[in-house]
Scaffold this motif. Structure first.
Motif, PDB file in Angstrom:
ATOM      1  N   PRO A  60       0.814  -1.227   0.000  1.00 19.80           N
ATOM      2  CA  PRO A  60       0.000   0.000   0.000  1.00 19.80           C
ATOM      3  C   PRO A  60       0.844   1.272   0.000  1.00 19.80           C
ATOM      4  CG  PRO A  60      -0.115  -1.108   2.129  1.00 19.80           C
ATOM      5  CD  PRO A  60       0.537  -2.053   1.184  1.00 19.80           C
ATOM      6  N   TYR A  61       2.025   1.232   0.629  1.00 20.34           N
ATOM      7  CA  TYR A  61       2.920   2.393   0.631  1.00 20.34           C
ATOM      8  C   TYR A  61       3.343   2.714  -0.808  1.00 20.34           C
ATOM      9  CZ  TYR A  61       6.056   5.388   3.439  1.00 20.34           C
ATOM     10  OH  TYR A  61       6.672   6.430   4.062  1.00 20.34           O
ATOM     11  N   THR A  62       3.736   1.676  -1.534  1.00 20.43           N
ATOM     12  CA  THR A  62       4.112   1.859  -2.936  1.00 20.43           C
ATOM     13  C   THR A  62       2.906   2.312  -3.759  1.00 20.43           C
ATOM     14  OG1 THR A  62       5.753   0.100  -2.699  1.00 20.43           O
ATOM     15  CG2 THR A  62       5.160   0.732  -4.938  1.00 20.43           C
ATOM     16  N   ALA A  63       1.748   1.780  -3.442  1.00 19.31           N
ATOM     17  CA  ALA A  63       0.529   2.180  -4.155  1.00 19.31           C
ATOM     18  C   ALA A  63       0.259   3.668  -3.993  1.00 19.31           C
ATOM     19  CB  ALA A  63      -0.667   1.374  -3.640  1.00 19.31           C
ATOM     20  N   SER A  64       0.559   4.219  -2.825  1.00 14.97           N
ATOM     21  CA  SER A  64       0.344   5.657  -2.614  1.00 14.97           C
ATOM     22  C   SER A  64       1.243   6.462  -3.540  1.00 14.97           C
ATOM     23  CB  SER A  64       0.610   6.033  -1.149  1.00 14.97           C
ATOM     24  OG  SER A  64       1.996   6.023  -0.850  1.00 14.97           O
TER      25      SER A  64
END
Length: 511
Positions: free
Chosen positions: A142-146
């Motif tokens: 999710p961090y990368t998705a942000s």
């Protein structure tokens, strides 16, 4: 597309091409020699690259989107205390953790954070590798998705392009140079990206002030909003009034600083520096940069509100819209001639840089967890050098694909996604890292229990306890961090003490 838009697009294209060329260069000069080179760069980073790579990979898209957006929308209380906590966390991480983890990881030849925990406690069954790798995968995706979401937002806001197409193109560039060049490419691009981020911040401040009618006008407009410039009041755009920013809220936002002790992509920079004695220089560089950059980012949000009042840019009424404030200002700048359009392009590249510098580091850390810690260490599958590198590169692409799916919703908030992932890493790895480096009696059982407890408690507190409100409505990182620390200590004290060889290694690096 306007002439200014074409110039901005050309500037961004040249920037992206440069990032890919760096990846190609390092793919031919070192990154393919071994997984150690691919994941840790052979431990040969200099102090400047170490400092700026750590900070660029730390700041992510919330520096140029999340922080200004929240300041624009809610005033200075939440972002102000968050910035203070992050600045303190940065300094303490360099001061307390950096030197010890560089020395310890070099002594036991650890090249990833799960690998460090496993070798630190002589975990022959690689339970720590499994638990740590799962935490990294769960929270890094999710961090990368942000980050991917921020790329899509940038291009769709600037050029009116379709959000999903823009996001996929940006993700493809990040994947390309990460897969090609590994750690050295990521660290070098991070240094360059930190320069672009700094240019973007400084130029936008002066441009915004001039269009807002001067700094006195900016301050007057901000003071007109109840609680907007207060550190103890929070402005509410919905009601037009203010609400108290309580003591618990202050403690909650300061707790952001605890996250640094558990950030794998930052800790890896400490492990990769060529000489631990150069970390003092890195600490000073990082400390100054992080204070200045966050302060300017918050100021941009305040300035942006005044520019909106002039009618030069739209007045933004939602938190997701407010995160585009720098994009709106740069787009406004692009209509002021060729040179101004080039500068606007550099600013847009700075936003991309903020996103890419974190996303690439996260992809690399997540890939190392899968290919090295899960496949080779935990599952015991032996891979040749070429097979290991191929597995690492395929993992980067696979994790990125999942992140793209999670970033599919264009209305998600960059700041909120980052805050949750930050809490996950800080609570899971922070206490475990502190005790591993400073407590002789800590053991494998305590570390595994503490890591798992921290990661689980972030979910429990966020979705079950925090909604109760009152004193429970604190940032999930703080209670999860304390619970993880307590679980680690209690389990360690109630299980078998570390064997002599583990204690001898601890003593050898603690002198």
């Amino acid at each position: 597309m306007t002439k200014g838009g074409v110039i901005i697009l050309a500037t961004i294209f040249l920037y992206l091409a440069g990032m890919i060329l760096i990846g190609i260069y390092f793919s031919r000069h070192g990154s393919s020699e071994s997984t150690s080179e691919f994941f840790l760069g052979g431990r040969k980073l200099g102090p400047l690259v170490t400092a700026m790579s750590a900070e660029a990979s730390d700041m992510s898209s919330y520096l140029l989107m999340g922080l200004p957006g929240l300041a624009y929308f809610c005033g200075t209380a939440e972002v102000g205390w968050t910035a203070i906590g992050l600045a303190a966390g940065t300094y303490l991480n360099f001061l307390l953790i950096a030197r010890k983890i560089r020395r310890y990881s070099g002594h036991i030849n650890a090249i990833t954070i799960p690998d460090f925990f496993s070798k630190r406690y002589h975990d022959g069954r690689h339970i720590l590798s499994l638990v740590s790798a799962l935490i990294i995968i769960v929270f890094f995706i999710p961090y990368t998705a942000s980050g991917f979401k921020a790329v899509g937002t940038l291009f769709s806001s600037l050029f009116g392009t379709e959000y999903h197409l823009a996001m996929i193109i940006g993700a493809a560039v990040i994947i390309s140079y990460t897969v090609l060049g590994g750690f050295l490419a990521v660290s070098t691009t991070d240094l360059i990206q930190s320069i672009f981020m700094s240019i973007a911040l400084v130029v936008i401040v002066f441009f915004g002030i001039s269009h807002a009618g001067g700094m006195a006008n900016v301050i007057a407009n901000a003071k007109a909003l109840p609680g907007y410039l207060s550190l103890t009041q929070n402005y509410s755009a919905a009601s037009g009034g203010s609400t108290p920013f309580s003591f618990f809220s202050i403690i909650s936002t300061l707790a952001w600083g605890l996250g640094y002790f558990g950030m794998p992509h930052i800790l890896l920079r400490f492990m990769a520096i060529r000489d631990e004695n150069e970390l003092d220089t890195s600490r000073r560089i990082a400390g100054v940069w992080v204070v200045l950059s966050m302060g300017i980012a918050i100021l941009i949000g305040i300035i942006g509100y005044s520019v909106s009042l002039t009618g030069a840019i739209p007045l933004m009424t939602t938190s997701s819209d407010s995160e585009t404030i720098i994009i709106q200002l740069a787009n406004l700048m692009s209509g002021s001639g060729f040179f101004a359009a080039v500068i606007a392009g550099i600013i847009m590249a700075g936003i991309l840089a903020a996103t890419m510098s974190t996303a690439d580091s996260q992809l690399l850390a997540a890939a190392s967890s899968v290919s090295q810690d899960l496949v080779q260490d935990f599952m015991g599958i032996r891979l040749s050098k070429d097979q290991a590198l191929l597995a690492a590169r395929c993992t980067v692409a696979g994790i990125a694909a999942v992140a793209v799916i999670l970033a599919w919703n264009p209305d998600s908030s960059v700041f909120r996604i980052v805050s949750f992932a930050w809490a996950g890493f800080g609570a899971a790895f922070g206490p475990a890292m502190i005790l591993a480096l400073f407590w002789r009696r800590s053991n494998m059982q305590g570390a595994a229990a503490g890591i798992a407890a921290g990661g689980i408690m972030v979910f429990v507190w966020k979705y079950l306890i925090s909604p109760l409100g009152g004193i429970f409505a604190v940032y999930e990182l703080l209670p999860a961090f304390l619970i993880s620390l307590a679980v680690n200590a209690v389990v360690s004290l109630n299980t078998k003490a570390p064997e002599d060889q583990i204690l001898q290694e601890f003593d050898a690096v603690s002198r």
